[in-house]
Write an enzyme that holds these catalytic residues in place. Structure first.
Site, short mmCIF file in Angstrom:
data_model
loop_
_atom_site.label_atom_id
_atom_site.label_comp_id
_atom_site.label_asym_id
_atom_site.label_seq_id
_atom_site.Cartn_x
_atom_site.Cartn_y
_atom_site.Cartn_z
N LYS A 125 4.85 -2.11 1.28
CA LYS A 125 5.11 -2.97 0.09
C LYS A 125 6.17 -3.98 0.59
CE LYS A 125 2.17 -0.94 -2.58
NZ LYS A 125 1.30 -1.83 -3.54
N ASP A 160 -5.75 -8.59 -4.51
CA ASP A 160 -6.03 -7.29 -5.23
C ASP A 160 -6.14 -7.61 -6.59
OD1 ASP A 160 -5.45 -4.81 -6.62
OD2 ASP A 160 -4.01 -4.40 -5.19
N SER A 198 -0.34 3.45 2.29
CA SER A 198 0.42 2.41 1.58
C SER A 198 2.22 3.10 1.39
CB SER A 198 -0.21 2.17 0.33
OG SER A 198 0.68 1.24 -0.37
N LYS A 204 -10.82 -2.28 -5.73
CA LYS A 204 -10.41 -1.09 -6.50
C LYS A 204 -11.34 -0.90 -7.71
CE LYS A 204 -5.54 -1.19 -5.86
NZ LYS A 204 -4.15 -1.41 -6.54
N GLU A 207 -1.38 -8.97 1.42
CA GLU A 207 -1.89 -8.75 0.00
C GLU A 207 -1.43 -9.17 -1.31
OE1 GLU A 207 -2.96 -4.55 -0.04
OE2 GLU A 207 -3.38 -4.40 -2.23
N ASP A 249 1.87 -5.82 1.30
CA ASP A 249 1.35 -6.07 -0.12
C ASP A 249 2.63 -6.45 -1.00
OD1 ASP A 249 0.20 -5.83 -2.56
OD2 ASP A 249 -0.42 -3.77 -2.47
N LYS A 252 0.53 0.14 5.56
CA LYS A 252 0.82 -1.12 4.88
C LYS A 252 2.08 -0.93 4.02
CE LYS A 252 -0.88 -1.59 -0.09
NZ LYS A 252 -2.08 -1.72 -1.13
N GLY A 289 -6.31 1.82 -3.72
CA GLY A 289 -6.06 3.12 -4.50
C GLY A 289 -5.01 2.83 -5.68
O1 OSB Z 1 -1.17 -2.68 -5.06
O2 OSB Z 1 -2.33 -1.47 -3.95
C1 OSB Z 1 -1.56 -1.54 -4.93
C2 OSB Z 1 -0.43 1.88 -5.90
C3 OSB Z 1 -0.62 1.72 -7.46
C4 OSB Z 1 -0.66 0.70 -7.92
C5 OSB Z 1 -0.98 -0.68 -6.77
C6 OSB Z 1 -1.06 -0.28 -5.67
C7 OSB Z 1 -0.85 0.88 -5.19
C8 OSB Z 1 -0.86 1.22 -3.88
C9 OSB Z 1 -1.17 2.61 -3.11
O3 OSB Z 1 -0.64 0.45 -2.87
C10 OSB Z 1 -2.43 2.83 -2.94
C11 OSB Z 1 -2.79 4.23 -3.01
O4 OSB Z 1 -2.38 4.86 -1.95
O5 OSB Z 1 -3.74 4.86 -3.77
MG MG Z 2 -2.22 -4.16 -3.86
#
Ligand code: OSB
Ligand code: MG
Length: 369
Positions: A164, A240, A136, A264, A215, A190, A162, A292
């Site tokens: 953001k 999510d 991510s 998650k 996402e 995402d 992924k 995660g």
């Molecule tokens: O939305 O998936 C998410 C990290 C912290 C809070 C929300 C998210 C995320 C990530 C990173 O996208 C996921 C990871 O690498 O642990």
């Molecule tokens: Mg997410």
């Protein structure tokens, strides 16, 4: 098993680079660990709640408080009858606080499985020994910086990227990544709830990039909005934040709000509920992947076990330790051929490294019977 004591450890673990989402930026991974002492041995879990209530309503001080004030005393009252499977039903009366509940359930499950000499993977029903890893990638200050991070991760071997996104950081960066790295790159985005029902045309422009999924584009409560958006764009929508239980997963699937689910365990109250969501989705032909919360090794280990279940058919955000930390709290998880090995030892299969924990711990508190 009997819960004798719980140590709540607050840790501030520095991230290698700041991680920015539409909800904010973090450069220190701030978490609470639950270290449980039972009559059959000890167990560990990392509560995923971070410093600010910006991903969900939970944050680490609130998690520590609800654990101390309500959850730990109540689980201690069960005496010898306590099992990890009873944590959910026992704490069901308390609304929300799923990350705090997940931390207790996971730590007790770790103790229980270590005692039974069984791994999380075997207990949860894993069918694979290693899982494909995605990464991510946060919002950056410039496109050049983004391309340099993505090319670094691809060189590491990550199998899926992924990005953001948020309004103002969507079409352009996605286009540049697609143009630079080619059509074969498994790519998804995402939004962490950053868009509204007024943004459908903007999101539809992303259809040209053949993304695996978008996402959580809209607010977590806007299930109907996600249904409408799913009908408007051709890219699959993946929820999510909106999915907090097997019931909410079942409903979102039936309504057509989501065609893929990011699971998650922390968000849904633990691994047992996560497996239920996996099963509901599997019955409906909906693929899932493991998300995660930037977990250190203590949290990552159990996520990898979950990600090895059969319906986890897309690469998850379960990246290697080196993607996040210069020093992880356990033996680091490493990428080999774009995959990470699922721990096989009893319980979560990894142990905290005391020196590293000492270095990052900012407070420790014991709650005893
Ligand atoms: O939305 O998936 C998410 C990290 C912290 C809070 C929300 C998210 C995320 C990530 C990173 O996208 C996921 C990871 O690498 O642990
Ligand atoms: Mg997410």
């Amino acid at each position: 098993m009997k819960l004798e004591a719980v140590e709540l450890i607050r840790l501030n673990v520095p991230l290698k680079s700041a991680f920015r989402t539409s909800e904010g930026s973090v450069s220190i991974h701030e978490v609470v660990w639950t270290h449980v002492i039972t009559d059959v041995g000890e167990g560990w879990a990392e509560c995923a709640a971070n410093g600010l209530p910006d991903y969900s309503s939970e944050y680490h001080d609130a998690a520590a408080d609800v654990l101390k004030r309500f959850f730990i005393p109540e689980l201690m009252k069960l005496g010898d009858d306590l099992t990890a499977e009873l944590v959910g039903p026992t704490l069901h009366w308390a609304k929300g606080h799923r990350m705090a509940k997940a931390a207790m359930e996971t730590a007790l499950l770790d103790a229980q499985l270590r005692h039974a000499n069984q791994s999380f993977a075997s207990y949860l029903g894993a069918t694979r020994q290693r899982v494909p890893a995605g990464v991510s990638v946060g919002i950056m200050d410039s496109i050049e910086e983004l391309l340099s991070f993505v090319s670094g991760y691809l060189a590491d071997g990550y199998l899926r990227i992924k990005l953001k996104i948020e309004p103002g950081w969507d079409y352009e960066p996605v286009k540049l990544v697609r143009d630079t790295f080619g059509d074969d790159l498994l790519l998804q985005v995402d939004a962490n709830t950053a868009y509204t029902r007024d943004d459908f045309d903007l999101l539809k422009r992303l259809d040209e990039f053949n993304l695996l999924l978008i996402e959580q584009p809209l607010n977590e409560e806007d299930i109907l909005g996600h249904v409408k958006l799913s009908q408007y764009v051709s890219t699959p929508i993946c929820l999510d934040e909106s999915i907090v239980s097997a019931e909410s997963a079942r409903d979102a699937i039936e309504l057509g709000a989501t065609s893929i689910i990011n699971i998650k365990p922390s968000r849904v109250g633990g691994y047992l509920e996560a497996v239920k969501i996996h099963d509901v989705a599997q019955k409906c032909g909906i693929p899932v992947w493991c998300g995660g919360m930037l977990e250190t090794g203590i949290g990552r280990a159990a996520n990898l076990a979950l990600a090895a279940l059969p319906n986890f058919t897309l690469p998850g955000d379960t990246s290697a330790s080196a993607r996040y930390f210069s020093a992880d709290t356990t033996e680091p998880f490493v990428l080999r051929d774009g995959h990470i090995d699922v721990p096989t030892g009893p319980g979560i299969g990894v142990d905290p490294i005391p020196e590293v924990v000492d270095r990052f711990a900012v407070s420790r508190e014991w709650i005893k019977r």
